[in-house]
Enzyme design. Structure first.
Site, mmCIF file in Angstrom:
data_model
loop_
_atom_site.group_PDB
_atom_site.id
_atom_site.type_symbol
_atom_site.label_atom_id
_atom_site.label_comp_id
_atom_site.label_asym_id
_atom_site.label_seq_id
_atom_site.Cartn_x
_atom_site.Cartn_y
_atom_site.Cartn_z
ATOM 1 N N VAL A 135 -8.776 -3.647 -0.471
ATOM 2 C CA VAL A 135 -9.370 -4.960 -0.685
ATOM 3 C C VAL A 135 -10.367 -5.309 0.419
ATOM 4 C CG1 VAL A 135 -8.827 -7.441 -0.748
ATOM 5 C CG2 VAL A 135 -7.384 -5.840 -1.968
ATOM 6 N N THR A 136 -9.954 -5.133 1.666
ATOM 7 C CA THR A 136 -10.782 -5.619 2.769
ATOM 8 C C THR A 136 -11.440 -4.490 3.552
ATOM 9 O OG1 THR A 136 -8.828 -5.599 4.172
ATOM 10 C CG2 THR A 136 -9.350 -7.684 3.105
ATOM 11 N N LYS A 176 1.928 2.001 -5.119
ATOM 12 C CA LYS A 176 2.494 1.398 -6.342
ATOM 13 C C LYS A 176 1.579 1.619 -7.543
ATOM 14 C CE LYS A 176 2.455 -2.591 -4.260
ATOM 15 N NZ LYS A 176 2.130 -2.174 -2.890
ATOM 16 N N GLY A 177 0.261 1.415 -7.309
ATOM 17 C CA GLY A 177 -0.703 1.538 -8.415
ATOM 18 C C GLY A 177 -0.646 2.914 -9.050
ATOM 19 N N GLY A 229 -4.452 -4.461 -3.704
ATOM 20 C CA GLY A 229 -5.489 -3.472 -3.948
ATOM 21 C C GLY A 229 -4.811 -2.178 -4.313
ATOM 22 N N HIS A 230 -5.020 -1.716 -5.540
ATOM 23 C CA HIS A 230 -4.322 -0.533 -6.028
ATOM 24 C C HIS A 230 -5.341 0.519 -6.431
ATOM 25 C CE1 HIS A 230 -1.150 -3.731 -7.290
ATOM 26 N NE2 HIS A 230 -1.083 -3.465 -6.009
ATOM 27 N N THR A 237 2.601 13.702 -4.527
ATOM 28 C CA THR A 237 2.038 14.679 -3.591
ATOM 29 C C THR A 237 0.508 14.644 -3.474
ATOM 30 O OG1 THR A 237 2.042 16.355 -5.331
ATOM 31 C CG2 THR A 237 3.998 16.250 -3.911
ATOM 32 N N SER A 238 -0.118 13.701 -4.171
ATOM 33 C CA SER A 238 -1.576 13.501 -4.005
ATOM 34 C C SER A 238 -1.955 12.208 -4.720
ATOM 35 C CB SER A 238 -2.371 14.690 -4.591
ATOM 36 O OG SER A 238 -2.890 14.381 -5.877
ATOM 37 N N GLN A 283 2.157 -6.113 -3.126
ATOM 38 C CA GLN A 283 2.606 -6.170 -1.719
ATOM 39 C C GLN A 283 3.910 -5.376 -1.539
ATOM 40 O OE1 GLN A 283 1.599 -9.689 -3.070
ATOM 41 N NE2 GLN A 283 -0.344 -8.696 -2.694
ATOM 42 N N ASP A 331 0.808 -1.224 0.000
ATOM 43 C CA ASP A 331 0.000 0.000 0.000
ATOM 44 C C ASP A 331 0.840 1.273 0.000
ATOM 45 O OD1 ASP A 331 -2.240 -1.663 0.124
ATOM 46 O OD2 ASP A 331 -2.206 -1.685 2.314
#
Ligand code: GDP
Ligand code: IMO
Ligand code: MG
Length: 429
Positions: A299-300, A16-17, A40-41, A413-414, A223, A13
């Site tokens: 994701v959760t 990366k996405g 989850g991205h 930055t966002s 991950q 988290d």
């Protein structure tokens, strides 16, 4: 032109996405090489939010997206995600999505086993995402997995399912559960097969061809290094290798293809699930960072644990993963803090450590040694040039760079795609 491998350098988290999506418009192919829909991205493009789990983060920008053999694939989760993202206006066809035909599948029996084990573990649970990731990887290395290519040979599938189910039935019996309904599983796989097979191919061959033609390849890790099954905070880890080296084995391209290793690093630290976390904050500051950073799992929906930046862990991750440069994300979440702290070492049983020891009990006892710096009151949110950052934010970034012994290539930055500062282009390194 170099290829680029993006990996998380903390507990996942890190953003990366967002960074993969930003880089994807300059790449020809994006390849996921490990993990599954435990990832989850969140991508934000012109105010529109996309949540991806299994689809590579290049899909939104229209870049050819490949799910490599190192991924564990839940075919029903994929179908649901494709429909959801298509409903947001993204076209997904066999022109822009390819799936390795040697990918192992996640089946409902894997999800069952994940849940049974977590429940039985009680307080000692890992806090998995419940997606069946661990059990699916176990079956892969146990040489009894059902793979994508098996869906094209339904006549042989029954015998394969018999072998797999014999193993699972024994485990299920131990938990007091009924055996797997093989007929229902066979029927469900037969029904979903045509959807998956549309995209299936020997992707190593496709990647070889595009590489020869001079394509720029962006490898997308899921991950983070601290969740790596070898190098992470074992046993509180995921069941795949999340380090950069996996990009080669998990895609079918050799190690020479992986190129610039871009470690994604959050300007503070978060973790979801159980396990040691030396710099965890249980106070008002932790609460504030969690709220400002919207630290809830994609994701959760679980609340992420939050703490100060841990330079010891990131230095270790960068070394283990051969990181060439980092992308520092979420610096804006620290805006307005009077003081910021960085962990520079641990105190354990009267000794000072400059690394995280391997044993879980030692990890749990590590007490952080902090260095304190002045914070900044001005906003960094949305800044697109280094010169726009307040002096103290620049000092913080420079100090991180020194402590982790690795240069900063990008600053985010966002959540928005273009709110990104480029300092060193990974593709032209
Ligand atoms: P990933 O799993 O590494 O792709 O990260 P996630 O998407 O799970 O979590 C990162 C979260 O932070 C997402 O909600 C992003 O939209 C958001 N994000 C990414 N970069 C930034 C940033 O620089 N600033 C802020 N405020 N949010 C960011
Ligand atoms: P992305 O790609 C954060 C964590 C789980 C749990 C442990 C094992 O979004 O960064 P698993 O379901 O994999 O067996 O769970 O790993 N975990 C993640 N934490 N980000 C992720 O992915 C994660 N994927 C798994 O919370 O602690
Ligand atoms: Mg995530």
């Amino acid at each position: 032109m170099a290829n680029v491998t993006v990996i998380g350098a903390q507990w996942g988290d890190e953003g990366k996405g967002k960074i993969v999506d930003w880089l994807a418009s300059r790449a020809d192919v994006v390849v996921r090489f490990q993990g599954g829909h435990n990832a989850g991205h969140t991508l934000v493009v012109d105010g529109k939010t996309y949540k991806l789990s299994l689809l590579p983060s290049g899909i939104v920008s229209g870049t050819l997206s490949v799910i490599g053999n190192g991924v564990v694939l839940d075919p029903w989760a994929l179908r649901e995600e494709v429909a959801r993202i298509e409903a947001q206006g993204v076209r997904i066809t066999d022109d822009n999505l390819a799936i390795a035909d040697n990918c192992p599948l996640i089946l409902p029996l894997h999800r069952d086993l994940d849940a049974l084990r977590e429940t039985a573990a009680g307080k000692g649970k890992i806090g998995t995402t419940g997606r069946g990731i661990g059990p699916a990887y176990e079956d892969k290395v146990g040489r009894r997995a059902i793979r994508v290519c098996d869906l094209a040979h339904l006549d042989a599938l029954e015998a394969q399912l018999d072998r797999l189910c014999a193993h699972h039935d024994a485990l299920r019996a131990g938990f007091g559960q009924p055996p797997v309904d093989r007929a229902a599983l066979l029927a469900a796989l037969s029904e979903v097969a045509p959807f998956v097979l549309r995209f299936a191919q020997p992707v190593w061959k496709r990647l070889k061809k595009v590489r020869r033609a001079g394509a720029r390849i962006l490898f997308e890790g899921a991950q983070g290094v601290l969740l790596d099954v070898d190098h992470g905070t074992y046993p509180f880890v995921t069941s795949s290798n999340t380090v950069s080296g996996t990009a080669a084995a998990g895609s079918g391209l050799g190690p020479s293809a992986t190129g610039f290793v871009l470690g994604i690093v959050k300007a503070y630290t978060t973790r979801v699930g159980s396990g040691p976390f030396p710099t965890e904050l249980d106070d008002e500051i932790g609460q504030r960072l969690g709220e400002r950073g919207h630290e809830f799992g994609t994701v959760t929906g679980r609340k992420r644990r939050v703490g100060w930046f841990d330079a010891v862990l990131v230095r270790q991750s960068c070394a283990i993963s051969g990181v060439t440069g980092i992308a520092l994300t979420k610096i804006d979440v620290l805006d307005g803090l009077e003081k910021v702290k960085i962990c520079t070492g641990y105190r354990l049983r009267g000794k000072v450590y400059d690394y995280l020891p391997s044993h879980a009990a030692d990890q749990a006892l590590c007490e952080p040694i902090y260095e304190e710096m002045d914070g900044w009151s001005q906003s960094t949110a949305g800044a697109r040039s280094y010169a726009d950052l307040p002096a103290n934010a620049i000092k913080y970034i420079q100090r991180i760079q020194e402590l982790i012994e690795c240069p900063v290539a990008l600053v985010s930055t966002s959540p928005e795609r273009d709110d990104t500062i480029l300092m060193r282009d990974p593709f032209v390194d």
